[in-house]
Write a protein that holds these residues in place. Structure first.
Motif, mmCIF file in Angstrom:
data_model
loop_
_atom_site.group_PDB
_atom_site.id
_atom_site.type_symbol
_atom_site.label_atom_id
_atom_site.label_comp_id
_atom_site.label_asym_id
_atom_site.label_seq_id
_atom_site.Cartn_x
_atom_site.Cartn_y
_atom_site.Cartn_z
ATOM 1 N N ALA A 1 0.826 -1.211 0.000
ATOM 2 C CA ALA A 1 0.000 0.000 0.000
ATOM 3 C C ALA A 1 0.858 1.258 0.000
ATOM 4 C CB ALA A 1 -0.938 0.003 1.209
ATOM 5 N N GLY A 2 2.082 1.159 0.567
ATOM 6 C CA GLY A 2 2.968 2.317 0.552
ATOM 7 C C GLY A 2 3.363 2.715 -0.856
ATOM 8 N N ASP A 3 3.730 1.716 -1.671
ATOM 9 C CA ASP A 3 4.096 2.045 -3.058
ATOM 10 C C ASP A 3 2.860 2.379 -3.885
ATOM 11 O OD1 ASP A 3 6.363 2.598 -4.421
ATOM 12 O OD2 ASP A 3 6.876 0.566 -4.940
ATOM 13 N N LEU A 4 1.710 1.838 -3.497
ATOM 14 C CA LEU A 4 0.476 2.254 -4.151
ATOM 15 C C LEU A 4 0.255 3.746 -3.945
ATOM 16 C CD1 LEU A 4 -2.254 1.825 -5.538
ATOM 17 C CD2 LEU A 4 -3.160 0.997 -3.360
ATOM 18 N N SER A 5 0.460 4.214 -2.708
ATOM 19 C CA SER A 5 0.322 5.638 -2.424
ATOM 20 C C SER A 5 1.353 6.456 -3.197
ATOM 21 C CB SER A 5 0.469 5.897 -0.929
ATOM 22 O OG SER A 5 0.393 7.278 -0.648
ATOM 23 N N SER A 6 2.605 5.969 -3.202
ATOM 24 C CA SER A 6 3.654 6.691 -3.923
ATOM 25 C C SER A 6 3.287 6.893 -5.384
ATOM 26 C CB SER A 6 4.985 5.930 -3.832
ATOM 27 O OG SER A 6 5.631 6.199 -2.618
ATOM 28 N N VAL B 1 9.258 16.171 0.668
ATOM 29 C CA VAL B 1 8.379 15.319 1.471
ATOM 30 C C VAL B 1 8.491 13.870 1.009
ATOM 31 C CG1 VAL B 1 5.983 14.870 2.155
ATOM 32 C CG2 VAL B 1 6.795 17.232 1.938
ATOM 33 N N TYR B 2 8.548 13.680 -0.292
ATOM 34 C CA TYR B 2 8.709 12.324 -0.831
ATOM 35 C C TYR B 2 10.011 11.702 -0.355
ATOM 36 C CZ TYR B 2 9.317 8.587 -4.283
ATOM 37 O OH TYR B 2 9.540 7.381 -4.889
ATOM 38 N N ALA B 3 11.088 12.501 -0.303
ATOM 39 C CA ALA B 3 12.376 11.991 0.167
ATOM 40 C C ALA B 3 12.265 11.450 1.585
ATOM 41 C CB ALA B 3 13.432 13.089 0.103
ATOM 42 N N GLY B 4 11.578 12.184 2.442
ATOM 43 C CA GLY B 4 11.439 11.756 3.820
ATOM 44 C C GLY B 4 10.635 10.481 3.965
ATOM 45 N N ILE B 5 9.518 10.407 3.248
ATOM 46 C CA ILE B 5 8.630 9.258 3.433
ATOM 47 C C ILE B 5 9.122 8.034 2.667
ATOM 48 C CG2 ILE B 5 6.981 9.660 1.517
ATOM 49 C CD1 ILE B 5 4.744 9.201 3.656
ATOM 50 N N ASN B 6 9.689 8.221 1.492
ATOM 51 C CA ASN B 6 10.091 7.066 0.695
ATOM 52 C C ASN B 6 11.402 6.453 1.181
ATOM 53 O OD1 ASN B 6 9.034 5.597 -1.692
ATOM 54 N ND2 ASN B 6 11.076 5.993 -2.495
ATOM 55 N N THR B 7 12.313 7.289 1.677
ATOM 56 C CA THR B 7 13.536 6.743 2.265
ATOM 57 C C THR B 7 13.207 5.910 3.498
ATOM 58 O OG1 THR B 7 14.845 8.608 1.448
ATOM 59 C CG2 THR B 7 15.786 7.327 3.251
ATOM 60 N N SER B 8 12.282 6.396 4.306
ATOM 61 C CA SER B 8 11.841 5.632 5.483
ATOM 62 C C SER B 8 11.167 4.333 5.052
ATOM 63 C CB SER B 8 10.872 6.473 6.309
ATOM 64 O OG SER B 8 11.464 7.688 6.700
ATOM 65 N N TYR B 9 10.408 4.394 3.982
ATOM 66 C CA TYR B 9 9.706 3.211 3.477
ATOM 67 C C TYR B 9 10.696 2.140 3.023
ATOM 68 C CZ TYR B 9 6.564 0.548 0.354
ATOM 69 O OH TYR B 9 5.846 -0.429 -0.283
#
Length: 455
Positions: A31-36, A135-143
């Motif tokens: 679901a995380g990559d679905l959101s991305s 914002v994407y950098a913060g959330i996707n690196t954590s993901y």
């Protein structure tokens, strides 16, 4: 001594090593990559079209904007990765939780048209696109780091990577099928003015859904291997990564993979309209074809990899994709050839895509075993930076292709050269990229060698 575990995690969120992710957890991870791909992916598929044809920014300025903003944005990824490393992994969950709603909000702002001169519009486009990338950098690196902490075996990581890629492809499918029809419906028409009104309304809906999906990922994914403390300097971490050949190879291969993703997504509308001579909405059909076949390919990844090995399957899929695209390029304007070739290319692309995620995870463990330096978060951050730069460079090159083809969205009849440049960007560029990726991935060690080194 710190355990490296998120202090806010509950017992339900921490599992013993060897207790692999189940179906529901893998679904939540996907679901995380679905959101991305509902949010970040829509910028790859439609932001260039929005800038050139809807917001009416000069094509040359769009090329400069895409490159400059993405390069500035990409520099943030290593900073996020180092902060996560310094926190011993404690920032992974909070960053996903804190940034979920801002991610949806800034995606909406990126498609919100600010009135004014071209200079004002360019400034607004650059600012919103830049913040969106931060914002994407913060959330996707954590993901990415979360994946290395939840799946513990190569097979678990292949399965998790398949779910991630299915989430990615599902997001691409949804935006391919829904974006233009819903933009026209919400904007009450298919004119540029109607699309100018429809895009922000559509993005408000997509942003809300995307934020909710990230919160679901944070809620259901469990940490199995909390990272140990890693009090290393950035220089030590970077030196260890450079010595990690499998990780370097994976990054180069993934950068070339994102070249293809950007080309398929960004140029589908132009290819449909200026090469196949169909309407704008047919670009969504092309996106849908490559996405559906990509999902089928991702579903086949686990059994095919178990039988033939990741490296061999990956290289074969690259060869099939390059050959299929060369056939399409040889018959520009032929609808049956284009649809068949793109379906084959999409299947091959989907089959190999999960490998990059699982192979990078294994390469990180390989590097830790060889050097003694744990740097998973920085490794994922640099991987994110590399893919962003690849996406930026490809987007800039595609925008230049439009400029070299003398594209003018205000004209009803375009230059005769435009079709050639669009064909080059949508078909020939991915064929070349896949061919180069074959040469790159030959340097990746066999799976058995990686497994021995990890243990």
């Amino acid at each position: 001594m710190s355990s490296g575990i998120d202090p806010g995690a509950t017992t339900r969120q921490i599992a013993m090593p060897g207790d692999g992710p189940g179906f529901l957890e893998n679904l939540a991870y996907g679901a995380g990559d679905l959101s991305s791909n509902l949010l970040w992916g829509i910028s790859g598929s439609f932001l260039m079209y929005y800038y050139t044809d809807v917001y009416r920014l000069p094509v040359g300025a769009v090329a400069t904007l895409l490159l400059a903003v993405r390069v500035l944005d990409a520099l943030v990824d290593p900073l996020v990765g180092y902060a996560i490393d310094a926190s011993h992994g404690r920032l992974v969950r909070p960053l996903i939780r804190w940034l979920a709603i801002p991610f949806g909000g800034v995606a909406f702002l990126a498609f919100l048209p600010l009135p004014g001169s071209d200079a004002v519009k360019l400034g607004w486009a650059a600012a919103t696109y830049l913040v969106f990338g931060w914002v994407y950098a913060g959330i996707n690196t954590s993901y990415g780091a979360l994946g290395n902490m939840t799946a513990t075996t190569p097979q678990d990581r292949v399965v998790q990577g398949a779910f991630r890629m299915i989430g990615c492809q599902s997001g691409q499918l949804l935006i391919a099928v829904l974006t233009i029809p819903l933009v026209h419906r919400l904007g009450h028409g298919d004119t540029p003015n109607a699309e100018l009104a429809g895009f922000p309304r559509y993005m408000a809906l997509v942003g809300a859904v995307g934020a909710g999906l990230w919160l679901l990922t944070c809620r259901l994914c469990r940490i199995r291997i909390p990272p140990p403390p890693s009090p290393r300097s950035p220089g030590t971490i970077l030196a260890a990564l450079i010595r990690n050949r499998p990780w370097v190879v994976c990054n180069l291969g993934n950068a070339l993979n994102f070249t293809n993703i950007c080309a398929y997504a960004s140029f589908a509308i132009y290819y449909a309209r200026d090469v196949l001579h169909r309407g704008t909405a047919f670009g969504g059909t092309l996106l849908g074809i490559t996405t559906v076949t990509g999902i089928v390919g991702a579903m086949l990844t686990s059994p095919v990899a178990a039988r033939y090995g990741r490296k061999r399957t990956l290289i074969l899929s690259l060869g099939v994709e390059a050959c299929a695209l060369c056939v399409v390029a040889s018959r520009p304007g032929s609808l049956p050839v284009a649809l068949t070739g793109l379906a084959v290319a999409g299947l091959a692309s989907g089959l190999r895509s999960p490998f990059y995620f699982s192979m990078i995870s294994d390469a990180i463990d390989y590097g830790t075993a060889r050097t003694g330096v744990r740097c998973a978060e920085m490794a994922y951050a640099i991987n994110s930076m590399v893919t962003k730069i690849a996406f930026a460079a490809t987007g800039t090159l595609l925008a230049l292709f439009l400029a070299w083809g003398q594209y003018d969205p205000a004209r009803h009849t375009q230059s005769a050269a435009l079709g050639w440049w669009v064909n080059a960007g949508y078909v020939l560029l991915p064929a070349l990229s896949s061919s180069l990726a074959i040469a790159v991935m030959l340097f990746y060690p066999p799976d058995r060698a990686i497994e021995i080194a990890r243990h």
